[in-house]
Design a protein around this motif. Structure first.
Motif, PDB file in Angstrom:
ATOM      1  N   PHE A 143       0.839  -1.195   0.000  1.00  0.00           N
ATOM      2  CA  PHE A 143       0.000   0.000   0.000  1.00  0.00           C
ATOM      3  C   PHE A 143       0.869   1.238   0.000  1.00  0.00           C
ATOM      4  CE2 PHE A 143      -2.159   3.496   2.132  1.00  0.00           C
ATOM      5  CZ  PHE A 143      -3.269   3.638   1.302  1.00  0.00           C
ATOM      6  N   SER A 144       0.516   2.169  -0.852  1.00  0.00           N
ATOM      7  CA  SER A 144       1.201   3.450  -0.931  1.00  0.00           C
ATOM      8  C   SER A 144       0.151   4.533  -1.070  1.00  0.00           C
ATOM      9  CB  SER A 144       2.150   3.477  -2.134  1.00  0.00           C
ATOM     10  OG  SER A 144       2.519   4.809  -2.456  1.00  0.00           O
ATOM     11  N   TRP A 145       0.178   5.500  -0.162  1.00  0.00           N
ATOM     12  CA  TRP A 145      -0.773   6.603  -0.253  1.00  0.00           C
ATOM     13  C   TRP A 145      -0.648   7.301  -1.607  1.00  0.00           C
ATOM     14  CZ3 TRP A 145      -5.170   7.859   1.470  1.00  0.00           C
ATOM     15  CH2 TRP A 145      -5.556   7.697   2.805  1.00  0.00           C
ATOM     16  N   GLY A 146       0.590   7.488  -2.060  1.00  0.00           N
ATOM     17  CA  GLY A 146       0.790   8.184  -3.327  1.00  0.00           C
ATOM     18  C   GLY A 146       0.138   7.472  -4.487  1.00  0.00           C
ATOM     19  N   ASN A 147       0.383   6.164  -4.611  1.00  0.00           N
ATOM     20  CA  ASN A 147      -0.225   5.394  -5.689  1.00  0.00           C
ATOM     21  C   ASN A 147      -1.742   5.353  -5.561  1.00  0.00           C
ATOM     22  OD1 ASN A 147       2.325   4.837  -6.684  1.00  0.00           O
ATOM     23  ND2 ASN A 147       2.487   2.870  -5.626  1.00  0.00           N
ATOM     24  N   TYR A 148      -2.213   5.240  -4.327  1.00  0.00           N
ATOM     25  CA  TYR A 148      -3.658   5.171  -4.064  1.00  0.00           C
ATOM     26  C   TYR A 148      -4.348   6.458  -4.504  1.00  0.00           C
ATOM     27  CZ  TYR A 148      -7.871   3.939  -1.371  1.00  0.00           C
ATOM     28  OH  TYR A 148      -9.157   3.628  -0.987  1.00  0.00           O
ATOM     29  N   ILE A 149      -3.735   7.594  -4.188  1.00  0.00           N
ATOM     30  CA  ILE A 149      -4.324   8.878  -4.545  1.00  0.00           C
ATOM     31  C   ILE A 149      -4.185   9.149  -6.041  1.00  0.00           C
ATOM     32  CG2 ILE A 149      -3.996  11.377  -4.286  1.00  0.00           C
ATOM     33  CD1 ILE A 149      -3.448  10.870  -1.329  1.00  0.00           C
ATOM     34  N   ASN A 150      -3.017   8.859  -6.602  1.00  0.00           N
ATOM     35  CA  ASN A 150      -2.798   9.104  -8.030  1.00  0.00           C
ATOM     36  C   ASN A 150      -3.724   8.281  -8.912  1.00  0.00           C
ATOM     37  OD1 ASN A 150      -0.900  11.103  -7.910  1.00  0.00           O
ATOM     38  ND2 ASN A 150       0.858   9.789  -8.301  1.00  0.00           N
ATOM     39  N   SER A 151      -3.844   7.008  -8.601  1.00  0.00           N
ATOM     40  CA  SER A 151      -4.611   6.109  -9.466  1.00  0.00           C
ATOM     41  C   SER A 151      -6.105   6.373  -9.411  1.00  0.00           C
ATOM     42  CB  SER A 151      -4.335   4.651  -9.083  1.00  0.00           C
ATOM     43  OG  SER A 151      -4.686   4.410  -7.730  1.00  0.00           O
ATOM     44  N   ASN A 152      -6.568   7.024  -8.352  1.00  0.00           N
ATOM     45  CA  ASN A 152      -7.997   7.283  -8.202  1.00  0.00           C
ATOM     46  C   ASN A 152      -8.358   8.765  -8.210  1.00  0.00           C
ATOM     47  OD1 ASN A 152      -9.136   4.421  -7.454  1.00  0.00           O
ATOM     48  ND2 ASN A 152      -7.300   4.672  -6.198  1.00  0.00           N
ATOM     49  N   SER A 153      -7.341   9.627  -8.378  1.00  0.00           N
ATOM     50  CA  SER A 153      -7.560  11.086  -8.378  1.00  0.00           C
ATOM     51  C   SER A 153      -8.257  11.542  -7.100  1.00  0.00           C
ATOM     52  CB  SER A 153      -8.378  11.500  -9.606  1.00  0.00           C
ATOM     53  OG  SER A 153      -7.702  11.162 -10.799  1.00  0.00           O
ATOM     54  N   PHE A 154      -7.849  10.974  -5.978  1.00  0.00           N
ATOM     55  CA  PHE A 154      -8.421  11.356  -4.694  1.00  0.00           C
ATOM     56  C   PHE A 154      -7.865  12.691  -4.223  1.00  0.00           C
ATOM     57  CE2 PHE A 154      -8.947   6.585  -3.778  1.00  0.00           C
ATOM     58  CZ  PHE A 154     -10.263   6.604  -4.195  1.00  0.00           C
ATOM     59  N   ILE A 155      -8.588  13.301  -3.290  1.00  0.00           N
ATOM     60  CA  ILE A 155      -8.134  14.522  -2.638  1.00  0.00           C
ATOM     61  C   ILE A 155      -8.046  14.248  -1.140  1.00  0.00           C
ATOM     62  CG2 ILE A 155      -8.686  16.931  -2.125  1.00  0.00           C
ATOM     63  CD1 ILE A 155     -10.172  17.078  -4.757  1.00  0.00           C
ATOM     64  N   ALA A 156      -6.974  14.676  -0.522  1.00  0.00           N
ATOM     65  CA  ALA A 156      -6.784  14.450   0.911  1.00  0.00           C
ATOM     66  C   ALA A 156      -7.133  15.712   1.691  1.00  0.00           C
ATOM     67  CB  ALA A 156      -5.342  14.036   1.196  1.00  0.00           C
ATOM     68  N   ALA A 157      -7.598  15.530   2.905  1.00  0.00           N
ATOM     69  CA  ALA A 157      -7.888  16.666   3.778  1.00  0.00           C
ATOM     70  C   ALA A 157      -6.585  17.380   4.110  1.00  0.00           C
ATOM     71  CB  ALA A 157      -8.569  16.186   5.055  1.00  0.00           C
ATOM     72  N   PRO A 158      -6.558  18.712   4.046  1.00  0.00           N
ATOM     73  CA  PRO A 158      -5.318  19.445   4.333  1.00  0.00           C
ATOM     74  C   PRO A 158      -4.918  19.328   5.798  1.00  0.00           C
ATOM     75  CG  PRO A 158      -7.160  20.962   4.023  1.00  0.00           C
ATOM     76  CD  PRO A 158      -7.663  19.609   3.647  1.00  0.00           C
ATOM     77  N   VAL A 159      -3.642  19.506   6.052  1.00  0.00           N
ATOM     78  CA  VAL A 159      -3.118  19.390   7.414  1.00  0.00           C
ATOM     79  C   VAL A 159      -3.789  20.392   8.353  1.00  0.00           C
ATOM     80  CG1 VAL A 159      -1.031  19.630   8.825  1.00  0.00           C
ATOM     81  CG2 VAL A 159      -0.902  18.495   6.602  1.00  0.00           C
ATOM     82  N   THR A 160      -4.193  21.533   7.822  1.00  0.00           N
ATOM     83  CA  THR A 160      -4.805  22.573   8.661  1.00  0.00           C
ATOM     84  C   THR A 160      -6.150  22.156   9.247  1.00  0.00           C
ATOM     85  OG1 THR A 160      -5.685  23.559   6.623  1.00  0.00           O
ATOM     86  CG2 THR A 160      -3.638  24.478   7.505  1.00  0.00           C
ATOM     87  N   CYS A 161      -6.734  21.055   8.767  1.00  0.00           N
ATOM     88  CA  CYS A 161      -7.993  20.559   9.334  1.00  0.00           C
ATOM     89  C   CYS A 161      -7.777  19.859  10.675  1.00  0.00           C
ATOM     90  CB  CYS A 161      -8.666  19.582   8.365  1.00  0.00           C
ATOM     91  SG  CYS A 161      -9.324  20.319   6.861  1.00  0.00           S
ATOM     92  N   PHE A 162      -6.521  19.554  11.000  1.00  0.00           N
ATOM     93  CA  PHE A 162      -6.227  18.736  12.180  1.00  0.00           C
ATOM     94  C   PHE A 162      -5.365  19.546  13.155  1.00  0.00           C
ATOM     95  CE2 PHE A 162      -6.520  16.348   8.257  1.00  0.00           C
ATOM     96  CZ  PHE A 162      -7.438  15.342   8.540  1.00  0.00           C
ATOM     97  N   LYS A 163      -6.007  20.332  13.988  1.00  0.00           N
ATOM     98  CA  LYS A 163      -5.273  21.231  14.885  1.00  0.00           C
ATOM     99  C   LYS A 163      -4.437  20.483  15.912  1.00  0.00           C
ATOM    100  CE  LYS A 163      -7.370  24.592  12.811  1.00  0.00           C
ATOM    101  NZ  LYS A 163      -6.657  25.302  11.723  1.00  0.00           N
ATOM    102  N   HIS A 164      -4.798  19.255  16.228  1.00  0.00           N
ATOM    103  CA  HIS A 164      -4.080  18.472  17.233  1.00  0.00           C
ATOM    104  C   HIS A 164      -2.873  17.745  16.657  1.00  0.00           C
ATOM    105  CE1 HIS A 164      -6.930  15.870  15.191  1.00  0.00           C
ATOM    106  NE2 HIS A 164      -6.103  14.867  15.423  1.00  0.00           N
ATOM    107  N   ALA A 165      -2.776  17.700  15.319  1.00  0.00           N
ATOM    108  CA  ALA A 165      -1.698  16.953  14.662  1.00  0.00           C
ATOM    109  C   ALA A 165      -0.452  17.827  14.531  1.00  0.00           C
ATOM    110  CB  ALA A 165      -2.162  16.475  13.290  1.00  0.00           C
ATOM    111  N   PRO A 166       0.724  17.221  14.374  1.00  0.00           N
ATOM    112  CA  PRO A 166       1.938  18.012  14.182  1.00  0.00           C
ATOM    113  C   PRO A 166       1.783  18.995  13.021  1.00  0.00           C
ATOM    114  CG  PRO A 166       2.497  15.703  14.547  1.00  0.00           C
ATOM    115  CD  PRO A 166       1.003  15.767  14.439  1.00  0.00           C
ATOM    116  N   MET A 167       2.192  20.238  13.245  1.00  0.00           N
ATOM    117  CA  MET A 167       2.150  21.318  12.254  1.00  0.00           C
ATOM    118  C   MET A 167       0.727  21.740  11.903  1.00  0.00           C
ATOM    119  SD  MET A 167       5.305  21.953  11.847  1.00  0.00           S
ATOM    120  CE  MET A 167       5.282  23.097  10.475  1.00  0.00           C
TER     121      MET A 167
END
Length: 630
Positions: A143-167
């Motif tokens: 499993f690779s997030w990159g391949n998973y997103i590329n092959s399906n043209s997915f969009i990921a939630a931006p880091v700014t949506c997760f205030k508790h996560a690093p950065m």
């Protein structure tokens, strides 16, 4: 800035061909063990280290032949049977409701030999997770997030949506076209060299990068974690004395690479100079091993127990209940979870608490300072407030895919409430659960109706479709006043279809590939990729159990990949059986279709519903969902 550029060229006529030639693989010795499993023959260099035990049926076989990334089950059917049983709190280490006999499959799971195997497995997993803290990343074979997103043209939630996560609070302007300095992998020099790349696409922490000079050619594009140790702002090589060498594939394109870089990078954005320092600081966690906390008892939701922090990974805590002699009786949660509290919290608010048989703290253990825990909003209980017996709607903690008819069973101090699910409560109240009055997991009567969410009626209630007005009249109950509920809706930024990494709250040690499928104001419907919708969970947009894509790789936590297409297809023949098991599983709840909008008069209060936000409308705190007439 460009002084780090090294104009040296690689000698393409050198012996690089020998370096690039594939290494010959010696044939396997003929005396290796050959193991037959499920009709197939496998060879394994070490007959013991390659073995695994199915946690459902107890079958022992070749690890590589087992199902899923974790290799916990011998087949898909065992995996799903275990998962279905695990959802019920009465099985093993799940939330447990007393007074209810286990199912037939639960009895199988409770056989002593398998329990011993599960304990050994849990200890093995804990060892792996402790070792993972020292690793910069975890490789996920298959499993690779990159391949998973590329092959399906997915969009990921931006880091700014997760205030508790690093950065999460200092991500800044990191976006497409930002330039960075990264290792040059298209090079045969004996030393590590770097080159400049631009961000083509962002997916959480992960970025799709393209080396400068490739223009529109994606041939050598690669994914990289922006917060990783090998990504730097432009100028880092010059400051660190590292060489910038163009990739071998395009080295012939320009004779003056320094002039090319000056032209390409003029006016371009890069990472802040202190980016790596900010990453490091945002991954420092105040909770430490040996700290003592009060945490919900997973076997009796109505009470808390003392537990000790065993390990901390990315802000997630592995808590071991203090009375666990073999340290396998554990519970996973984030340090900001509403399920953990400082020592003495239960007594201070009147919450039930299980006293430990251990009379004094063990050497090295100490109470966690109270200021480290998540703060709840202060409320005024002196005026109109929640009362015992009031009705409301609540997310069922034993079945997070449903919102149920519920009742306030006890009012505690500091705004905390004990709540029970109507029609399926244990006689001793052992399955009551505690929510704060401001919790986003409780809703006023009518919330599901106006937002077109299926409301789960009380078990055994036959007058369907369920109508709140009739139910309140029949039970002689009143609805909790609308104005007492939390109506704040933060500008969270989530959108339907976004990918993320989410905790399976029914087995909280697991973090899975997931998708946002519905958004009702601040409430998110989380779907676990590859699994049926019945495993979905309702989660608040600010839940500390949601993480950006790439969080597991960054922190060293193990990510559970989606169930494969072949696995899903192989189960199509038993879909009716699974649905029947599920219908018996969650306390016998029956789902109902969405009610038609209708104004009702409840407890003398005249109120009407405003049209709820659609699945695409995620932000804004304007009217929320209900407006109460003055």
């Amino acid at each position: 800035m460009f002084d780090g550029y090294d104009s040296c060229s690689e000698d393409t006529s050198s012996s690089s061909s020998s370096e690039e030639s594939e290494e010959e693989v010696a044939p396997l010795p003929s005396n290796l063990p050959i193991i037959k499993n499920n009709g197939q023959v496998y060879t394994y260099p070490d007959g013991k280290s390659g073995m695994a035990t199915c946690e459902m049926c107890g079958m022992v076989g070749v690890r590589d032949a087992f199902y899923s990334k974790t290799k916990r089950f011998c087949s898909v059917s065992c995996s799903r049977s275990y998962s279905s049983n695990s959802k019920k709190a009465s099985i093993l280490a799940r939330l447990q409701v007393t007074g209810k006999p286990p199912t037939k499959k639960a009895k199988v799971l409770q056989k002593q030999p398998l329990v011993a195997k599960l304990a050994a497995y849990a200890q093995y997993q804990a060892t792996l997770q402790n070792q993972a803290k020292t690793k910069a990343a975890v490789s996920m074979e298959g499993f690779s997030w990159g391949n998973y997103i590329n092959s399906n043209s997915f969009i990921a939630a931006p880091v700014t949506c997760f205030k508790h996560a690093p950065m999460g609070t200092c991500w800044g302007d990191i976006s497409e076209n930002v330039r960075v300095e990264v290792p040059n992998t298209d090079c045969s020099l004996p030393t590590k060299v770097f080159w400049i790349a631009g961000i083509v696409k962002l997916a959480g922490y992960n970025a799709l990068l393209r080396y400068e000079g490739f223009e529109n050619d994606p041939g050598l594009d690669f994914w990289c974690n922006v917060c990783g140790s090998d990504i730097h702002p432009v100028g880092w090589c010059a400051a660190s004395g590292k060489p910038l060498v163009p990739p071998r594939t395009i080295q012939h394109k320009y004779t003056n690479w320094k002039a090319f870089l000056v032209k390409r990078l003029t006016g371009a954005k890069t990472l802040p100079p202190d980016f790596s320092q900010k990453v490091s600081e945002s991954m420092q966690y105040p909770f430490k091993p040996c700290m003592r906390v009060e945490v919900v008892d997973k076997r009796h939701l109505c009470r808390t127990r003392v537990a000790v922090v065993e390990s901390v990974i990315g802000g997630r805590l592995r808590l071991v209940y203090e009375e666990s002699e073999d340290r396998t009786d554990d519970f996973w949660c984030h340090m900001h979870s509403p399920l953990i509290h400082h020592i003495g919290w239960s007594r201070s608010i009147g919450h039930r608490f299980k006293r430990s048989d251990i009379t004094k703290k063990q050497d090295g253990h100490f109470d966690t300072p109270p200021h480290l825990f998540a703060k709840v909003k202060e409320v005024d209980q002196s005026g109109e407030w929640f009362k015992e017996g009031m009705k409301l709607e609540a997310i069922d903690p034993l079945n997070l895919s449903t919102i149920c008819v519920a009742t306030i069973r006890k009012v505690l101090a500091d705004g905390f409430l004990m709540i029970g699910i109507d029609g399926s409560e244990a006689a001793d109240g052992s399955d009551w659960f505690c929510y704060h009055a401001t919790s986003p997991s409780i809703f006023p009567v009518g919330f599901c109706e106006i937002n077109m969410i299926e409301l789960t009626p009380p078990r055994g209630y036959t007058k369907l479709p369920f109508k709140w007005f009739d139910y309140l009249r029949e039970t002689g109950s009143i609805a909790a006043p609308v104005k007492l509920f939390n109506k704040d809706v933060p500008n969270h930024g989530f959108r339907v279809g976004m990918k993320l990494e989410a905790v399976d709250l029914m087995e909280p040690r697991l973090i899975c590939v997931a998708t946002v499928t519905r958004i009702i104001h601040r409430l998110l419907r989380i779907h676990f990729d590859g699994w049926e919708e019945e495993y979905d969970q309702w989660v608040d947009c600010e839940s500390p159990d949601l993480y950006p894509v790439g969080w597991c790789q960054l922190t060293g936590y193990q990510l559970q990949p989606p169930a494969s297409q072949s696995s899903r297809e192989s189960q199509s023949g038993s879909s009716k059986q699974k649905k029947k098991a599920k219908s018996q599983q969650y306390k016998g709840h029956k789902k109902m279709t969405a009610l038609q909008l209708k104004e009702e008069l409840i407890d003398g209060e005249d109120y009407h519903f405003l049209q709820g936000a659609s699945d695409q409308e995620s932000n804004g705190s304007a009217n929320f969902y209900i407006k109460q007439e003055p």
